[in-house]
Design a protein around this motif. Structure first.
Motif, mmCIF file in Angstrom:
data_model
loop_
_atom_site.group_PDB
_atom_site.id
_atom_site.type_symbol
_atom_site.label_atom_id
_atom_site.label_comp_id
_atom_site.label_asym_id
_atom_site.label_seq_id
_atom_site.Cartn_x
_atom_site.Cartn_y
_atom_site.Cartn_z
ATOM 1 N N THR A 393 -92.144 -34.560 -12.630
ATOM 2 C CA THR A 393 -91.382 -33.926 -11.542
ATOM 3 C C THR A 393 -90.403 -32.874 -12.054
ATOM 4 O O THR A 393 -89.732 -32.217 -11.248
ATOM 5 C CB THR A 393 -90.599 -34.988 -10.763
ATOM 6 N N LEU A 394 -90.317 -32.692 -13.364
ATOM 7 C CA LEU A 394 -89.315 -31.804 -13.950
ATOM 8 C C LEU A 394 -89.556 -30.356 -13.529
ATOM 9 O O LEU A 394 -90.664 -29.836 -13.633
ATOM 10 C CB LEU A 394 -89.349 -31.905 -15.470
ATOM 11 N N SER A 395 -88.481 -29.690 -13.063
ATOM 12 C CA SER A 395 -88.574 -28.280 -12.676
ATOM 13 C C SER A 395 -87.719 -27.372 -13.557
ATOM 14 O O SER A 395 -87.901 -26.155 -13.546
ATOM 15 C CB SER A 395 -88.158 -28.102 -11.212
ATOM 16 N N GLU A 396 -86.803 -27.932 -14.331
ATOM 17 C CA GLU A 396 -85.926 -27.140 -15.204
ATOM 18 C C GLU A 396 -85.796 -27.821 -16.550
ATOM 19 O O GLU A 396 -85.440 -29.003 -16.622
ATOM 20 C CB GLU A 396 -84.546 -26.958 -14.568
ATOM 21 N N LEU A 397 -86.094 -27.087 -17.613
ATOM 22 C CA LEU A 397 -85.977 -27.606 -18.979
ATOM 23 C C LEU A 397 -85.160 -26.632 -19.813
ATOM 24 O O LEU A 397 -85.504 -25.448 -19.904
ATOM 25 C CB LEU A 397 -87.357 -27.805 -19.603
ATOM 26 N N ARG A 398 -84.085 -27.136 -20.421
ATOM 27 C CA ARG A 398 -83.236 -26.320 -21.283
ATOM 28 C C ARG A 398 -83.120 -26.999 -22.651
ATOM 29 O O ARG A 398 -82.745 -28.170 -22.727
ATOM 30 C CB ARG A 398 -81.853 -26.111 -20.669
ATOM 31 N N ILE A 399 -83.462 -26.262 -23.692
ATOM 32 C CA ILE A 399 -83.408 -26.772 -25.061
ATOM 33 C C ILE A 399 -82.382 -25.946 -25.831
ATOM 34 O O ILE A 399 -82.496 -24.714 -25.905
ATOM 35 C CB ILE A 399 -84.788 -26.704 -25.730
ATOM 36 N N ARG A 400 -81.391 -26.611 -26.382
ATOM 37 C CA ARG A 400 -80.300 -25.935 -27.062
ATOM 38 C C ARG A 400 -80.373 -26.190 -28.565
ATOM 39 O O ARG A 400 -80.529 -27.323 -28.995
ATOM 40 C CB ARG A 400 -78.952 -26.419 -26.522
ATOM 41 N N ALA A 401 -80.212 -25.103 -29.331
ATOM 42 C CA ALA A 401 -80.110 -25.172 -30.796
ATOM 43 C C ALA A 401 -81.287 -25.892 -31.421
ATOM 44 O O ALA A 401 -81.127 -26.713 -32.334
ATOM 45 C CB ALA A 401 -78.790 -25.829 -31.209
ATOM 46 N N ALA A 402 -82.498 -25.599 -30.941
ATOM 47 C CA ALA A 402 -83.688 -26.250 -31.487
ATOM 48 C C ALA A 402 -83.929 -25.778 -32.915
ATOM 49 O O ALA A 402 -84.141 -24.590 -33.158
ATOM 50 C CB ALA A 402 -84.899 -25.925 -30.612
#
Length: 529
Positions: A393-402
């Motif tokens: 159901t995920l609509s927004e994915l934010r990945i920080r400092a990968a």
């Protein structure tokens, strides 16, 4: 008597009876206006000096007239210069002031004067009021800029801070107050704030154990208090002293507690919708949550796992759960059931908790919409794919400092391009992506095209509408694609910008406009041209 003797005697008699004449002195130079004592000028020298003075005065008057004539056009030119900011309507200037002033600092901590001053948090309103008469009138009448301030003072400077408060607080009128106090003189300053306690909507203060918190000054007088920040320091081994100052606060909805456990403070737990907990054990954390069953937002930081197994907790209304990036233990999820959860922020921890996460999602049966994953520099491998497969159901994915290399990013984009993977995803962000500017632009363009053109408008088959990739300062050029590969990828991205998702790809260069492969190619690698 001879004739000669007779003439001599006659002259002597005449000399003795003749009036004396004024003595004549040598003229003194007229160059000096000072006349030595005992020196007398002649009428001729005085007349000459008077004429010289008259001539000099005439010259000066003529020069003054010339300067006055020269001054008039200069003044007219200055008056003709247009300063747009001074001609703004007062209500526009007031709106600018509201954006300019964030938090005013009042007081002196003994080392640094901070009342008021320019700071990273904002400008003090007194600085704005000192610019000109018009700005002073606007600033003094603008209550909101006086209503948010930070009190910070030492015991030796408390008197001057109190005097400034006496002038400051009336400027707030009846506007709600946001006050932060960080100093050992909390009791004295709260007494000064007591007449304005009914205006407090946000209060941030520290308690020192053993507690001598003077709650009587404001207890029962906080009808507008909505946000409360309390930190507890000192000898926490002493017996708990219950603070009841905030027990009756009918508007309180948000509380942030640092180092404070349940026996130390009484709050209207049932009416809280937002809670922040830090620097306590996991058992104490769950004890708080059993009291706050109406929570909608929870933030945890530096929660230590203790040896006492906490009881399970079910929060039926919680829609946002944030683990701070400094929270390296997320085993709290083992005790949570959150059926309404839609937003989750997770740090990358030092051991694999994939199964714990999958069990939590299955137990909660939540429809998660937004996920933020923050890499914390733990230098441990982390694969988000298993996490993401459990969240259709995920609509927004934010990945920080990968902390990924190019190979890992290419693999991730390949999985993301699968038509059944995160079918509802609309927003994807890497901000920042710290290590590489030598990105696989062709793979990135292929992924974006697949998520845009390969999707229909049917429900459950969403297009990726927004993509962000912010590159960090560290350079990593391995592997090195050819100039032709770089250019093909950039051309494909540029085509997507015309008719495709909203793109924000930037770092050393903004990937748009005239930027070509040569512009982003490493200088030492241009020999391939």
């Amino acid at each position: 008597m001879s004739h000669f003797d007779f003439v001599l005697c006659l002259n002597l008699v005449l000399c003795l009876h003749r009036p004396s004449r004024p003595m004549e002195f040598e003229d003194v130079s007229d160059a000096s206006p000072l006349v030595p004592s005992g020196v007398v000028r002649t009428p001729q020298s005085l007349r000459r000096r008077l004429a010289e003075i008259d001539d000099e005065m005439a010259d000066l008057q003529a020069r003054l007239q010339r300067l006055a004539a020269e001054r008039r056009p200069v003044v007219q030119s200055l008056r003709s210069i247009f300063y747009p900011v001074l001609d703004l309507p007062p209500e526009i200037t007031a709106e600018i002031f509201l954006y300019c002033v964030n938090t005013a600092y009042i007081g002196n901590d003994g080392n640094l004067t901070i009342a008021p001053r320019l700071s990273t948090e904002g400008h003090g309103p007194l600085i704005l009021a000192s610019v000109c008469r018009a700005w002073r009138a606007i600033a003094l009448g603008l209550r909101p800029i006086w209503s948010k301030f930070h009190l910070r003072t030492g015991l030796n400077t408390i008197s001057s801070t109190q005097k400034l408060l006496e002038c400051w607080l009336p400027r707030t009128g009846g506007h709600p107050l946001d006050v932060s106090i960080s100093c050992p003189a909390v009791d004295t300053l709260l007494a000064d704030l007591a007449p304005y306690a009914h205006q407090l909507q946000t209060l941030d203060c520290s308690l020192l154990a053993p507690i001598t918190f003077p709650g009587s000054f404001i207890e029962g007088r906080l009808p507008l208090l909505k946000k409360l920040y309390v930190s507890l320091y000192g000898d926490l081994g002493s017996p708990p002293t219950l603070v009841t100052t905030f027990a009756y606060t009918p508007s309180l909805r948000e509380a942030h507690l640092d180092g404070v456990t349940l026996p130390w403070i009484a709050l209207p737990w049932g009416q809280l919708t937002c809670l922040g907990l830090s620097n306590i054990g996991s058992t104490d954390c769950v004890h708080f949550l059993h009291q706050t069953l109406n929570l909608e937002t929870l933030t945890v930081a530096d929660i230590g796992y203790d040896d006492i197994p906490p009881l399970p907790v079910r929060l039926a209304h919680l829609h946002t759960l944030k683990f701070h990036e400094y929270q390296r233990d997320i085993t709290l999820l083992d005790h949570f059931t959150l059926p309404a959860l839609t937003t989750l922020e997770l740090p990358v921890v030092e051991w694999d908790l994939t199964q714990n996460f999958l069990d939590f999602v299955a137990r909660s049966a939540c429809a998660l919409r937004s996920l933020v994953i923050t890499f914390t520099g733990a230098n441990v491998p982390f694969d988000p794919i298993p996490y993401l497969r459990a969240l259709p159901t995920l609509s927004e994915l934010r990945i920080r400092a990968a902390e990924w290399g190019v190979h890992t990013l290419r693999h991730f984009l390949g999985v993301m391009a699968e038509p059944t993977f995160l079918p509802n995803l609309r927003t994807l962000s890497f901000n920042p992506f710290p290590h590489s500017i030598e990105l696989p632009y062709a793979d990135l363009a292929a992924f974006l095209a697949a998520r845009w053109h390969g999707r229909s408008d049917k429900p459950g088959d969403a297009r990726l509408e927004s993509f962000e990739l912010v590159l960090g300062p560290d350079l990593d050029f391995d592997p090195n694609p050819s100039i032709a590969q770089l250019q093909d990828g950039l051309d494909a991205l540029r085509a997507l910008e015309v008719d495709g998702p909203k793109l924000n790809i930037r770092g050393l260069h903004r990937i748009a406009g005239t930027v070509d492969a040569l512009a982003i190619c490493p200088p030492f690698d241009r020999r391939r041209l």
